[in-house]
Write a protein that holds these residues in place. Structure first.
Motif, PDB file in Angstrom:
ATOM      1  N   ARG A 234      45.870 -35.588  12.704  1.00  0.00           N
ATOM      2  CA  ARG A 234      45.906 -36.274  14.004  1.00  0.00           C
ATOM      3  C   ARG A 234      44.583 -36.959  14.344  1.00  0.00           C
ATOM      4  NH1 ARG A 234      48.531 -37.401  18.485  1.00  0.00           N
ATOM      5  NH2 ARG A 234      50.372 -36.170  18.078  1.00  0.00           N
ATOM      6  N   GLY A 235      43.473 -36.314  14.131  1.00  0.00           N
ATOM      7  CA  GLY A 235      42.181 -36.906  14.451  1.00  0.00           C
ATOM      8  C   GLY A 235      41.928 -38.192  13.685  1.00  0.00           C
ATOM      9  N   GLU A 236      42.236 -38.181  12.404  1.00  0.00           N
ATOM     10  CA  GLU A 236      42.063 -39.373  11.574  1.00  0.00           C
ATOM     11  C   GLU A 236      43.000 -40.500  12.002  1.00  0.00           C
ATOM     12  OE1 GLU A 236      41.415 -38.579   7.147  1.00  0.00           O
ATOM     13  OE2 GLU A 236      42.326 -36.719   7.913  1.00  0.00           O
ATOM     14  N   VAL A 237      44.244 -40.152  12.318  1.00  0.00           N
ATOM     15  CA  VAL A 237      45.224 -41.151  12.743  1.00  0.00           C
ATOM     16  C   VAL A 237      44.796 -41.753  14.077  1.00  0.00           C
ATOM     17  CG1 VAL A 237      47.616 -41.502  13.495  1.00  0.00           C
ATOM     18  CG2 VAL A 237      47.129 -40.163  11.438  1.00  0.00           C
ATOM     19  N   ASP A 238      44.380 -40.922  15.019  1.00  0.00           N
ATOM     20  CA  ASP A 238      43.910 -41.423  16.313  1.00  0.00           C
ATOM     21  C   ASP A 238      42.703 -42.341  16.148  1.00  0.00           C
ATOM     22  OD1 ASP A 238      45.858 -40.255  17.918  1.00  0.00           O
ATOM     23  OD2 ASP A 238      44.690 -38.441  18.279  1.00  0.00           O
ATOM     24  N   ALA A 239      41.764 -41.966  15.271  1.00  0.00           N
ATOM     25  CA  ALA A 239      40.568 -42.781  15.048  1.00  0.00           C
ATOM     26  C   ALA A 239      40.932 -44.130  14.423  1.00  0.00           C
ATOM     27  CB  ALA A 239      39.579 -42.036  14.159  1.00  0.00           C
ATOM     28  N   LEU A 240      41.846 -44.126  13.454  1.00  0.00           N
ATOM     29  CA  LEU A 240      42.265 -45.370  12.820  1.00  0.00           C
ATOM     30  C   LEU A 240      42.972 -46.266  13.833  1.00  0.00           C
ATOM     31  CD1 LEU A 240      42.643 -47.266  10.447  1.00  0.00           C
ATOM     32  CD2 LEU A 240      44.631 -45.885   9.753  1.00  0.00           C
ATOM     33  N   LEU A 241      43.873 -45.686  14.601  1.00  0.00           N
ATOM     34  CA  LEU A 241      44.594 -46.473  15.597  1.00  0.00           C
ATOM     35  C   LEU A 241      43.623 -47.055  16.624  1.00  0.00           C
ATOM     36  CD1 LEU A 241      47.380 -47.444  16.384  1.00  0.00           C
ATOM     37  CD2 LEU A 241      47.618 -45.420  17.805  1.00  0.00           C
ATOM     38  N   ALA A 242      42.653 -46.275  17.059  1.00  0.00           N
ATOM     39  CA  ALA A 242      41.664 -46.765  18.027  1.00  0.00           C
ATOM     40  C   ALA A 242      40.873 -47.937  17.443  1.00  0.00           C
ATOM     41  CB  ALA A 242      40.726 -45.640  18.440  1.00  0.00           C
ATOM     42  N   SER A 243      40.517 -47.858  16.170  1.00  0.00           N
ATOM     43  CA  SER A 243      39.762 -48.960  15.556  1.00  0.00           C
ATOM     44  C   SER A 243      40.626 -50.211  15.415  1.00  0.00           C
ATOM     45  CB  SER A 243      39.195 -48.537  14.210  1.00  0.00           C
ATOM     46  OG  SER A 243      40.205 -48.432  13.237  1.00  0.00           O
ATOM     47  N   LEU A 244      41.921 -50.043  15.181  1.00  0.00           N
ATOM     48  CA  LEU A 244      42.814 -51.190  15.031  1.00  0.00           C
ATOM     49  C   LEU A 244      43.192 -51.825  16.373  1.00  0.00           C
ATOM     50  CD1 LEU A 244      45.154 -49.894  12.184  1.00  0.00           C
ATOM     51  CD2 LEU A 244      43.334 -51.604  12.019  1.00  0.00           C
ATOM     52  N   GLU A 245      43.017 -51.086  17.455  1.00  0.00           N
ATOM     53  CA  GLU A 245      43.340 -51.637  18.781  1.00  0.00           C
ATOM     54  C   GLU A 245      42.441 -52.820  19.140  1.00  0.00           C
ATOM     55  OE1 GLU A 245      43.227 -48.043  21.131  1.00  0.00           O
ATOM     56  OE2 GLU A 245      45.408 -47.833  21.012  1.00  0.00           O
ATOM     57  N   ALA A 246      41.280 -52.935  18.499  1.00  0.00           N
ATOM     58  CA  ALA A 246      40.399 -54.071  18.739  1.00  0.00           C
ATOM     59  C   ALA A 246      40.954 -55.348  18.107  1.00  0.00           C
ATOM     60  CB  ALA A 246      39.007 -53.781  18.183  1.00  0.00           C
ATOM     61  N   ARG A 247      41.771 -55.211  17.071  1.00  0.00           N
ATOM     62  CA  ARG A 247      42.308 -56.359  16.343  1.00  0.00           C
ATOM     63  C   ARG A 247      43.760 -56.684  16.696  1.00  0.00           C
ATOM     64  NH1 ARG A 247      45.099 -59.604  14.193  1.00  0.00           N
ATOM     65  NH2 ARG A 247      44.954 -60.538  12.149  1.00  0.00           N
ATOM     66  N   PHE A 248      44.528 -55.653  17.053  1.00  0.00           N
ATOM     67  CA  PHE A 248      45.952 -55.803  17.303  1.00  0.00           C
ATOM     68  C   PHE A 248      46.288 -55.485  18.758  1.00  0.00           C
ATOM     69  CE2 PHE A 248      45.504 -54.803  12.818  1.00  0.00           C
ATOM     70  CZ  PHE A 248      46.319 -55.741  12.228  1.00  0.00           C
ATOM     71  N   SER A 249      47.379 -56.047  19.241  1.00  0.00           N
ATOM     72  CA  SER A 249      47.866 -55.767  20.601  1.00  0.00           C
ATOM     73  C   SER A 249      48.814 -54.577  20.537  1.00  0.00           C
ATOM     74  CB  SER A 249      48.594 -56.987  21.158  1.00  0.00           C
ATOM     75  OG  SER A 249      47.758 -58.113  21.144  1.00  0.00           O
ATOM     76  N   ILE A 250      48.242 -53.388  20.568  1.00  0.00           N
ATOM     77  CA  ILE A 250      49.007 -52.146  20.409  1.00  0.00           C
ATOM     78  C   ILE A 250      49.194 -51.499  21.771  1.00  0.00           C
ATOM     79  CG2 ILE A 250      49.036 -49.848  19.359  1.00  0.00           C
ATOM     80  CD1 ILE A 250      47.030 -51.048  17.272  1.00  0.00           C
TER      81      ILE A 250
END
Length: 75
Positions: free
Chosen positions: A55-71
């Motif tokens: 979960r921690g890794e997935v949350d961190a990856l998703l947070a980093s991708l939120e800067a590039r994608f409209s999630i």
């Protein structure tokens, strides 16, 4: 002898259709971290499945991708 199955977590996101292919490609390029499935193609909802331990890794990856994608996290 009973083999314990890993606990699988998931959450639902919405992402614009033009961003889905690139988003899935990037997210799934992290080997054995998570897998994505389209839950509702009309609404562009994706469900991300991952082990509870990740979960921690997935949350961190998703947070980093939120800067590039409209999630938009739905749950």
């Amino acid at each position: 002898m009973r083999i314990e199955q890993p606990k699988i977590d998931s959450f639902l996101i919405a992402i614009p259709p033009a961003e889905v292919v690139l988003f899935k490609s990037i997210f799934e390029s992290y080997d054995n971290l998570a897998t994505l499935r389209t839950e509702d193609p009309r609404l562009h909802h994706l469900r991300i499945y991952f082990s509870a331990e990740s979960r921690g890794e997935v949350d961190a990856l998703l947070a980093s991708l939120e800067a590039r994608f409209s999630i938009r996290r739905l749950n």
